[in-house]
Design an enzyme around this catalytic site. Structure first.
Site, PDB file in Angstrom:
ATOM      1  N   GLY A  55      -1.966  11.542  43.440  1.00 27.52           N
ATOM      2  CA  GLY A  55      -0.803  12.246  43.989  1.00 27.52           C
ATOM      3  C   GLY A  55      -0.295  13.314  43.043  1.00 27.52           C
ATOM      4  CB  SER A  61       4.017  13.007  38.323  1.00 23.85           C
ATOM      5  OG  SER A  61       3.013  13.412  39.233  1.00 23.85           O
ATOM      6  N   GLY A  84      -1.216  17.549  51.264  1.00 26.97           N
ATOM      7  CA  GLY A  84       0.065  16.889  51.516  1.00 26.97           C
ATOM      8  C   GLY A  84      -0.058  15.604  52.322  1.00 26.97           C
ATOM      9  CG  ASP A 150       3.943   9.531  43.311  1.00 32.08           C
ATOM     10  OD1 ASP A 150       4.488   8.995  44.296  1.00 32.08           O
ATOM     11  OD2 ASP A 150       4.413  10.528  42.729  1.00 32.08           O
ATOM     12  CG  HIS A 153       4.427   6.858  49.571  1.00 26.88           C
ATOM     13  ND1 HIS A 153       3.479   6.823  48.574  1.00 26.88           N
ATOM     14  CD2 HIS A 153       5.535   7.376  48.998  1.00 26.88           C
ATOM     15  CE1 HIS A 153       4.005   7.294  47.453  1.00 26.88           C
ATOM     16  NE2 HIS A 153       5.252   7.649  47.679  1.00 26.88           N
TER      17      HIS A 153
HETATM   18  N1  SAH Z   1       3.431  12.991  41.909  1.00 28.96           N
HETATM   19  C1  SAH Z   1       3.933  14.125  42.661  1.00 28.96           C
HETATM   20  C2  SAH Z   1       4.250  13.810  44.117  1.00 28.96           C
HETATM   21  C3  SAH Z   1       3.094  13.311  44.913  1.00 28.96           C
HETATM   22  S1  SAH Z   1       3.379  13.449  46.659  1.00 28.96           S
HETATM   23  C4  SAH Z   1       5.139  14.751  41.948  1.00 28.96           C
HETATM   24  O1  SAH Z   1       5.440  14.386  40.808  1.00 28.96           O
HETATM   25  O2  SAH Z   1       5.788  15.619  42.519  1.00 28.96           O
HETATM   26  C5  SAH Z   1       1.987  12.605  47.280  1.00 28.96           C
HETATM   27  C6  SAH Z   1       0.689  13.384  47.178  1.00 28.96           C
HETATM   28  O3  SAH Z   1      -0.359  12.501  47.550  1.00 28.96           O
HETATM   29  C7  SAH Z   1       0.573  14.610  48.085  1.00 28.96           C
HETATM   30  O4  SAH Z   1       0.313  15.747  47.304  1.00 28.96           O
HETATM   31  C8  SAH Z   1      -0.625  14.290  48.997  1.00 28.96           C
HETATM   32  O5  SAH Z   1      -1.458  15.407  49.262  1.00 28.96           O
HETATM   33  C9  SAH Z   1      -1.370  13.245  48.210  1.00 28.96           C
HETATM   34  N2  SAH Z   1      -2.150  12.331  49.029  1.00 28.96           N
HETATM   35  C10 SAH Z   1      -1.718  11.588  50.079  1.00 28.96           C
HETATM   36  N3  SAH Z   1      -2.710  10.838  50.562  1.00 28.96           N
HETATM   37  C11 SAH Z   1      -3.807  11.114  49.806  1.00 28.96           C
HETATM   38  C12 SAH Z   1      -5.167  10.660  49.823  1.00 28.96           C
HETATM   39  N4  SAH Z   1      -5.579   9.757  50.709  1.00 28.96           N
HETATM   40  N5  SAH Z   1      -6.025  11.163  48.899  1.00 28.96           N
HETATM   41  C13 SAH Z   1      -5.607  12.085  47.994  1.00 28.96           C
HETATM   42  N6  SAH Z   1      -4.340  12.540  47.930  1.00 28.96           N
HETATM   43  C14 SAH Z   1      -3.458  12.066  48.822  1.00 28.96           C
HETATM   44 MG    MG Z   2       6.523   9.524  44.568  1.00 28.32          MG
END
Ligand code: SAH
Ligand code: MG
Length: 220
Positions: A55, A61, A84, A150, A153
């Site tokens: 993520g 992060s 996303g 992360d 979800h």
């Molecule tokens: N850690 C980030 C927020 C992550 S948001 C921060 O600090 O701002 C969640 C991210 O997970 C998104 O960018 C989304 O594209 C990614 N994501 C969701 N499902 C996913 C998957 N199955 N494989 C790879 N990336 C995924």
């Molecule tokens: Mg998060």
């Protein structure tokens, strides 16, 4: 690199943590600082210095963890398909039109993420992995000293991340999970469920928490 600001010396660490404030994302400062501080504890010479976050989004992060990785000499893989999650798509709560690629109309956070890592001068420490988490997991055999979950979800994605990635954490390594809310009124269930699963597996013990961040250590 030290920069002098009105008589005070801004260390490389301060510089990175200040820069993180400017990066778009979903990591409150207090929780980001916890990512850095727990990562900085990982100085054990015998433990693998390969780390991974699921993520990346725009790299917020990634900066917090990357700052710690640089300090302890780890390499941080940052994994995302960069299109996303569900809640980031148009019409949903966390949609950002600035992140849409005009060429195909899809959300694309990769250019922003790459710019973030470049501006932070973390390219020797942070390596991007672009793809679906479960596809990468099936072809990733390296043991991990630190894993930060992360990503998606939703139920299936969060559980797949738990099942496919947590076995790669070595004994003594850290598992961090974001958006863990005990009260359903505060947020979705899956991150909380996988946190409970990690605890009840007997493989991990909780060692810290900050906001919705939970930090566990692999005890076997
Ligand atoms: N850690 C980030 C927020 C992550 S948001 C921060 O600090 O701002 C969640 C991210 O997970 C998104 O960018 C989304 O594209 C990614 N994501 C969701 N499902 C996913 C998957 N199955 N494989 C790879 N990336 C995924
Ligand atoms: Mg998060």
């Amino acid at each position: 690199m030290d920069v002098c600001v009105i008589g005070a010396t801004l260390t490389r660490r301060d510089e990175l943590l200040t820069f993180a404030d400017e990066v778009k994302g979903f990591m409150p400062r207090n929780e980001g600082l916890a990512l850095t501080s727990f990562g900085e504890l990982e100085t054990d010479q015998d433990l693998t210095k390969t780390w991974l976050e699921i993520g990346s989004w725009c790299g917020k992060s990634t900066i917090y963890l990357g700052a710690a990785a640089e300090t302890v000499g780890a390499v941080l893989y940052s994994l995302d398909h960069h299109h996303g999650s569900e809640e980031n798509q148009e019409g949903w709560e966390h949609f950002d039109p600035e992140l849409v690629d005009p060429n195909d109309g899809r959300l694309n956070t990769l250019p922003s993420w790459q710019r973030t890592i470049g501006e932070a001068q973390l390219e020797a420490t942070v390596v991007g992995l672009v793809g679906h988490s479960s596809v990468v997991a099936r072809h990733f055999d390296q043991p991990l000293g630190l894993l930060f979950i992360d990503g998606g979800h939703g139920h299936d994605v969060a559980w797949a991340d738990y099942e496919q990635w947590t076995p790669k954490v070595v004994r003594g390594g850290l598992l961090m999970i974001h958006d863990v809310f005990a009260d359903p009124a505060d947020g979705g269930r899956p991150p909380y469920e996988i946190f409970l699963a990690a605890l009840s597996s007997g493989r991990f013990e909780a060692i810290g928490a900050e906001g919705s961040l939970r930090v566990l250590r692999a005890v076997r």
